[in-house]
Scaffold this motif. Structure first.
Motif, PDB file in Angstrom:
ATOM      1  N   ASP A 143       0.830  -1.203   0.000  1.00 28.45           N
ATOM      2  CA  ASP A 143       0.000   0.000   0.000  1.00 28.45           C
ATOM      3  C   ASP A 143       0.866   1.255   0.000  1.00 28.45           C
ATOM      4  N   ARG A 144       1.909   1.232   0.775  1.00 28.44           N
ATOM      5  CA  ARG A 144       2.816   2.378   0.865  1.00 28.44           C
ATOM      6  C   ARG A 144       3.502   2.624  -0.475  1.00 28.44           C
ATOM      7  N   GLU A 145       3.946   1.560  -1.116  1.00 27.81           N
ATOM      8  CA  GLU A 145       4.607   1.689  -2.419  1.00 27.81           C
ATOM      9  C   GLU A 145       3.638   2.210  -3.478  1.00 27.81           C
ATOM     10  N   GLN A 146       2.434   1.666  -3.499  1.00 30.39           N
ATOM     11  CA  GLN A 146       1.446   2.073  -4.497  1.00 30.39           C
ATOM     12  C   GLN A 146       0.909   3.485  -4.262  1.00 30.39           C
ATOM     13  N   SER A 147       0.942   3.941  -3.039  1.00 34.14           N
ATOM     14  CA  SER A 147       0.360   5.244  -2.706  1.00 34.14           C
ATOM     15  C   SER A 147       1.159   6.416  -3.257  1.00 34.14           C
ATOM     16  N   GLY A 148       2.444   6.214  -3.529  1.00 33.69           N
ATOM     17  CA  GLY A 148       3.301   7.311  -3.951  1.00 33.69           C
ATOM     18  C   GLY A 148       3.989   8.014  -2.798  1.00 33.69           C
ATOM     19  N   ARG A 149       3.700   7.585  -1.572  1.00 31.02           N
ATOM     20  CA  ARG A 149       4.293   8.229  -0.391  1.00 31.02           C
ATOM     21  C   ARG A 149       5.823   8.165  -0.426  1.00 31.02           C
ATOM     22  N   ASP A 150       6.376   6.980  -0.666  1.00 34.20           N
ATOM     23  CA  ASP A 150       7.833   6.834  -0.619  1.00 34.20           C
ATOM     24  C   ASP A 150       8.520   7.668  -1.696  1.00 34.20           C
ATOM     25  N   SER A 151       7.969   7.683  -2.889  1.00 38.69           N
ATOM     26  CA  SER A 151       8.599   8.484  -3.955  1.00 38.69           C
ATOM     27  C   SER A 151       8.472   9.971  -3.650  1.00 38.69           C
ATOM     28  N   PHE A 152       7.367  10.393  -3.057  1.00 36.03           N
ATOM     29  CA  PHE A 152       7.192  11.796  -2.672  1.00 36.03           C
ATOM     30  C   PHE A 152       8.248  12.180  -1.625  1.00 36.03           C
ATOM     31  N   ILE A 153       8.396  11.330  -0.620  1.00 35.24           N
ATOM     32  CA  ILE A 153       9.361  11.607   0.450  1.00 35.24           C
ATOM     33  C   ILE A 153      10.773  11.690  -0.115  1.00 35.24           C
ATOM     34  N   THR A 154      11.119  10.750  -0.981  1.00 34.16           N
ATOM     35  CA  THR A 154      12.450  10.761  -1.591  1.00 34.16           C
ATOM     36  C   THR A 154      12.669  12.033  -2.403  1.00 34.16           C
ATOM     37  N   LYS A 155      11.670  12.440  -3.147  1.00 33.09           N
ATOM     38  CA  LYS A 155      11.794  13.632  -3.994  1.00 33.09           C
ATOM     39  C   LYS A 155      11.940  14.907  -3.177  1.00 33.09           C
TER      40      LYS A 155
END
Length: 157
Positions: A143-155
């Motif tokens: 769910d976390r991966e699909q949500s875009g949360r991790d990529s947002f945080i990294t960016k």
């Protein structure tokens, strides 16, 4: 949003719950409709001698999209808005200073809409919400991966 906080010295407890709405003792079924006014929240108990309120704030901001007033990532609705609830004038001032640092950092194109609000009554969420990431690690990770949360945080962080 529990993960970065849970194993730090001075953090005594993290409880999932609901706050800010008009329904007394709300259930998840009520809150998820977005009609109760409640936020889905976590309440963190900590020892300020070992872990300061300012440290909590520093950890909080990189877990959210502070520019999204319609929810968080794939979770849409007023119950997923972001806010920092304070219990004292000192906490309020620290939260406002912290928010102004995020604004001044110019990390985000849109305005920072995370509320800084007096702490309302906190209602503990049902047991299936407590430590959800530990009880359902595979689903939580997907769910976390699909949500875009991790990529947002990294960016942004």
């Amino acid at each position: 949003m529990v993960t970065p906080f849970e194993e730090l010295p001075g953090i005594h407890g993290i409880v999932s719950g609901y706050a800010g709405g008009s329904v007394v003792n709300p259930t998840y079924e009520q809150v998820k409709t977005g009609t109760t006014g409640h936020y889905e929240v976590v309440q963190i108990t900590y020892d300020p001698e070992l872990f300061s309120y300012e440290q909590l704030l520093e950890l909080y901001w990189p877990q959210i999209d502070p520019t999204d007033d319609g929810g968080q990532f794939q979770d849409r609705g007023s119950q997923y808005r972001t806010a920092i609830f304070y219990y004292s004038d000192d906490q309020r001032m620290s939260a406002l200073v912290s928010k102004s640092k995020v604004v001044l950092s110019k990390r985000f194109q849109g305005p920072v809409v995370t509320g800084i609000l007096p702490a309302p009554t906190f209602y503990r969420a049902e047991e299936f919400h407590q430590d959800y990431h530990k009880k359902n690690p595979k689903h939580y990770k997907e769910d976390r991966e699909q949500s875009g949360r991790d990529s947002f945080i990294t960016k942004h962080w």
